[in-house]
Design a protein around this motif. Structure first.
Motif, PDB file in Angstrom:
ATOM      1  N   GLU A   8       0.811  -1.219   0.000  1.00  0.00           N
ATOM      2  CA  GLU A   8       0.000   0.000   0.000  1.00  0.00           C
ATOM      3  C   GLU A   8       0.846   1.272   0.000  1.00  0.00           C
ATOM      4  O   GLU A   8       0.505   2.248  -0.652  1.00  0.00           O
ATOM      5  CB  GLU A   8      -0.936   0.013   1.208  1.00  0.00           C
ATOM      6  N   ALA A   9       1.942   1.274   0.755  1.00  0.00           N
ATOM      7  CA  ALA A   9       2.752   2.486   0.913  1.00  0.00           C
ATOM      8  C   ALA A   9       4.001   2.470   0.031  1.00  0.00           C
ATOM      9  O   ALA A   9       4.820   3.384   0.123  1.00  0.00           O
ATOM     10  CB  ALA A   9       3.155   2.651   2.376  1.00  0.00           C
ATOM     11  N   HIS A  10       4.158   1.442  -0.787  1.00  0.00           N
ATOM     12  CA  HIS A  10       5.363   1.290  -1.610  1.00  0.00           C
ATOM     13  C   HIS A  10       6.610   1.422  -0.741  1.00  0.00           C
ATOM     14  O   HIS A  10       7.552   2.128  -1.081  1.00  0.00           O
ATOM     15  CB  HIS A  10       5.377   2.303  -2.757  1.00  0.00           C
ATOM     16  N   ALA A  11       6.587   0.722   0.391  1.00  0.00           N
ATOM     17  CA  ALA A  11       7.694   0.752   1.349  1.00  0.00           C
ATOM     18  C   ALA A  11       8.457  -0.569   1.271  1.00  0.00           C
ATOM     19  O   ALA A  11       8.102  -1.463   0.502  1.00  0.00           O
ATOM     20  CB  ALA A  11       7.147   0.971   2.765  1.00  0.00           C
ATOM     21  N   SER A  12       9.491  -0.693   2.081  1.00  0.00           N
ATOM     22  CA  SER A  12      10.255  -1.941   2.116  1.00  0.00           C
ATOM     23  C   SER A  12      10.729  -2.237   3.533  1.00  0.00           C
ATOM     24  O   SER A  12      11.899  -2.484   3.765  1.00  0.00           O
ATOM     25  CB  SER A  12      11.442  -1.878   1.158  1.00  0.00           C
ATOM     26  N   ILE A  13       9.784  -2.215   4.488  1.00  0.00           N
ATOM     27  CA  ILE A  13      10.148  -2.552   5.861  1.00  0.00           C
ATOM     28  C   ILE A  13      10.178  -4.072   6.006  1.00  0.00           C
ATOM     29  O   ILE A  13       9.582  -4.800   5.219  1.00  0.00           O
ATOM     30  CB  ILE A  13       9.192  -1.908   6.884  1.00  0.00           C
ATOM     31  N   THR A  37       1.362  -6.174  18.337  1.00  0.00           N
ATOM     32  CA  THR A  37       2.489  -5.248  18.376  1.00  0.00           C
ATOM     33  C   THR A  37       3.703  -5.999  17.858  1.00  0.00           C
ATOM     34  O   THR A  37       4.040  -7.080  18.357  1.00  0.00           O
ATOM     35  CB  THR A  37       2.751  -4.743  19.811  1.00  0.00           C
ATOM     36  N   ILE A  38       4.328  -5.436  16.820  1.00  0.00           N
ATOM     37  CA  ILE A  38       5.470  -6.090  16.183  1.00  0.00           C
ATOM     38  C   ILE A  38       6.641  -5.117  16.090  1.00  0.00           C
ATOM     39  O   ILE A  38       6.459  -3.904  16.146  1.00  0.00           O
ATOM     40  CB  ILE A  38       5.117  -6.610  14.777  1.00  0.00           C
ATOM     41  N   THR A  39       7.821  -5.676  15.952  1.00  0.00           N
ATOM     42  CA  THR A  39       9.016  -4.883  15.676  1.00  0.00           C
ATOM     43  C   THR A  39       9.340  -5.047  14.203  1.00  0.00           C
ATOM     44  O   THR A  39       9.335  -6.167  13.681  1.00  0.00           O
ATOM     45  CB  THR A  39      10.209  -5.354  16.523  1.00  0.00           C
ATOM     46  N   VAL A  40       9.587  -3.919  13.530  1.00  0.00           N
ATOM     47  CA  VAL A  40       9.984  -3.936  12.126  1.00  0.00           C
ATOM     48  C   VAL A  40      11.256  -3.129  11.961  1.00  0.00           C
ATOM     49  O   VAL A  40      11.580  -2.278  12.788  1.00  0.00           O
ATOM     50  CB  VAL A  40       8.876  -3.389  11.193  1.00  0.00           C
ATOM     51  N   ALA A  41      11.985  -3.410  10.901  1.00  0.00           N
ATOM     52  CA  ALA A  41      13.219  -2.678  10.600  1.00  0.00           C
ATOM     53  C   ALA A  41      13.075  -2.012   9.239  1.00  0.00           C
ATOM     54  O   ALA A  41      12.524  -2.596   8.317  1.00  0.00           O
ATOM     55  CB  ALA A  41      14.411  -3.626  10.602  1.00  0.00           C
ATOM     56  N   ASP A  42      13.557  -0.805   9.159  1.00  0.00           N
ATOM     57  CA  ASP A  42      13.532  -0.059   7.903  1.00  0.00           C
ATOM     58  C   ASP A  42      14.931   0.452   7.618  1.00  0.00           C
ATOM     59  O   ASP A  42      15.182   1.646   7.585  1.00  0.00           O
ATOM     60  CB  ASP A  42      12.524   1.086   7.985  1.00  0.00           C
ATOM     61  N   GLY A  89      17.380   0.580   9.529  1.00  0.00           N
ATOM     62  CA  GLY A  89      18.068   1.002  10.746  1.00  0.00           C
ATOM     63  C   GLY A  89      17.618   0.154  11.915  1.00  0.00           C
ATOM     64  O   GLY A  89      17.308  -1.024  11.773  1.00  0.00           O
ATOM     65  N   ALA A  90      17.572   0.792  13.095  1.00  0.00           N
ATOM     66  CA  ALA A  90      17.150   0.093  14.303  1.00  0.00           C
ATOM     67  C   ALA A  90      15.676  -0.284  14.208  1.00  0.00           C
ATOM     68  O   ALA A  90      14.885   0.385  13.547  1.00  0.00           O
ATOM     69  CB  ALA A  90      17.379   0.981  15.516  1.00  0.00           C
ATOM     70  N   GLY A  91      15.306  -1.364  14.867  1.00  0.00           N
ATOM     71  CA  GLY A  91      13.925  -1.805  14.867  1.00  0.00           C
ATOM     72  C   GLY A  91      13.024  -0.856  15.637  1.00  0.00           C
ATOM     73  O   GLY A  91      13.435  -0.274  16.641  1.00  0.00           O
ATOM     74  N   LYS A  92      11.806  -0.689  15.158  1.00  0.00           N
ATOM     75  CA  LYS A  92      10.803   0.136  15.825  1.00  0.00           C
ATOM     76  C   LYS A  92       9.536  -0.689  15.965  1.00  0.00           C
ATOM     77  O   LYS A  92       9.241  -1.546  15.140  1.00  0.00           O
ATOM     78  CB  LYS A  92      10.509   1.396  15.008  1.00  0.00           C
ATOM     79  N   ASN A  93       8.774  -0.405  17.032  1.00  0.00           N
ATOM     80  CA  ASN A  93       7.543  -1.146  17.294  1.00  0.00           C
ATOM     81  C   ASN A  93       6.345  -0.443  16.672  1.00  0.00           C
ATOM     82  O   ASN A  93       6.227   0.783  16.735  1.00  0.00           O
ATOM     83  CB  ASN A  93       7.322  -1.309  18.792  1.00  0.00           C
ATOM     84  N   TYR A  94       5.451  -1.254  16.107  1.00  0.00           N
ATOM     85  CA  TYR A  94       4.219  -0.777  15.498  1.00  0.00           C
ATOM     86  C   TYR A  94       3.075  -1.666  15.955  1.00  0.00           C
ATOM     87  O   TYR A  94       3.289  -2.811  16.336  1.00  0.00           O
ATOM     88  CB  TYR A  94       4.303  -0.830  13.969  1.00  0.00           C
ATOM     89  N   VAL A  95       1.854  -1.134  15.881  1.00  0.00           N
ATOM     90  CA  VAL A  95       0.666  -1.911  16.209  1.00  0.00           C
ATOM     91  C   VAL A  95      -0.137  -2.118  14.928  1.00  0.00           C
ATOM     92  O   VAL A  95      -0.502  -1.154  14.253  1.00  0.00           O
ATOM     93  CB  VAL A  95      -0.199  -1.201  17.275  1.00  0.00           C
ATOM     94  N   ALA A  96      -0.398  -3.378  14.610  1.00  0.00           N
ATOM     95  CA  ALA A  96      -1.174  -3.726  13.419  1.00  0.00           C
ATOM     96  C   ALA A  96      -2.505  -4.314  13.854  1.00  0.00           C
ATOM     97  O   ALA A  96      -2.571  -5.130  14.777  1.00  0.00           O
ATOM     98  CB  ALA A  96      -0.415  -4.748  12.576  1.00  0.00           C
ATOM     99  N   LEU A  97      -3.581  -3.892  13.187  1.00  0.00           N
ATOM    100  CA  LEU A  97      -4.904  -4.463  13.402  1.00  0.00           C
ATOM    101  C   LEU A  97      -5.338  -5.110  12.094  1.00  0.00           C
ATOM    102  O   LEU A  97      -5.361  -4.448  11.046  1.00  0.00           O
ATOM    103  CB  LEU A  97      -5.912  -3.384  13.816  1.00  0.00           C
ATOM    104  N   VAL A  98      -5.645  -6.408  12.156  1.00  0.00           N
ATOM    105  CA  VAL A  98      -6.032  -7.168  10.966  1.00  0.00           C
ATOM    106  C   VAL A  98      -7.373  -7.847  11.231  1.00  0.00           C
ATOM    107  O   VAL A  98      -7.584  -8.417  12.298  1.00  0.00           O
ATOM    108  CB  VAL A  98      -4.972  -8.229  10.608  1.00  0.00           C
ATOM    109  N   TRP A  99      -8.261  -7.778  10.252  1.00  0.00           N
ATOM    110  CA  TRP A  99      -9.557  -8.437  10.314  1.00  0.00           C
ATOM    111  C   TRP A  99      -9.517  -9.637   9.381  1.00  0.00           C
ATOM    112  O   TRP A  99      -9.148  -9.505   8.208  1.00  0.00           O
ATOM    113  CB  TRP A  99     -10.643  -7.462   9.898  1.00  0.00           C
TER     114      TRP A  99
END
Length: 104
Positions: free
Chosen positions: A44-49, A70-75, A77-87
């Motif tokens: 969706e965001a044309h990203a590459s995390i 809540t997951i840790t992803v890397a982009d 650099g250092a990993g950062k935490n994000y919250v994902a909601l999936v249905w």
């Protein structure tokens, strides 16, 4: 027992929808666990995390199942935490990334 059930559901959540629904997989075979939320965000965001690890997760029975993870992803650099909601509605072969917030 409730924690074991939650862990099993989280593992199911992280399979790609096609794998979770048995398409292209052998019964009983072990497979790596990719992350649907990160894959969808990248599209969706044309990203590459990159998915790193699960910090915590919970599920809610609705018209299907909501997963709040809540997951840790890397982009790069250092990993950062994000919250994902999936249905997820597996009987309809339907899975939607509702939100992806962070870093938290």
């Amino acid at each position: 027992m409730k924690n074991l059930f939650t862990i099993i559901l989280i593992i199911f959540f992280f399979y790609k929808p096609s794998a979770a629904l048995g398409e292209g997989t052998l019964s009983g075979g072990w497979k790596p666990v990719p992350d649907f939320a990160v894959d969808e965000l990248n599209k969706e965001a044309h990203a590459s995390i990159k998915f790193v690890k699960v910090i915590k997760g919970e599920c809610q029975v609705v018209a299907g199942m909501n997963y709040n993870v809540t997951i840790t992803v890397a982009d790069g650099g250092a990993g950062k935490n994000y919250v994902a909601l999936v249905w997820n509605k597996p009987w309809e072969k339907y899975m939607q990334l509702v939100s992806f917030k962070g870093p938290v």
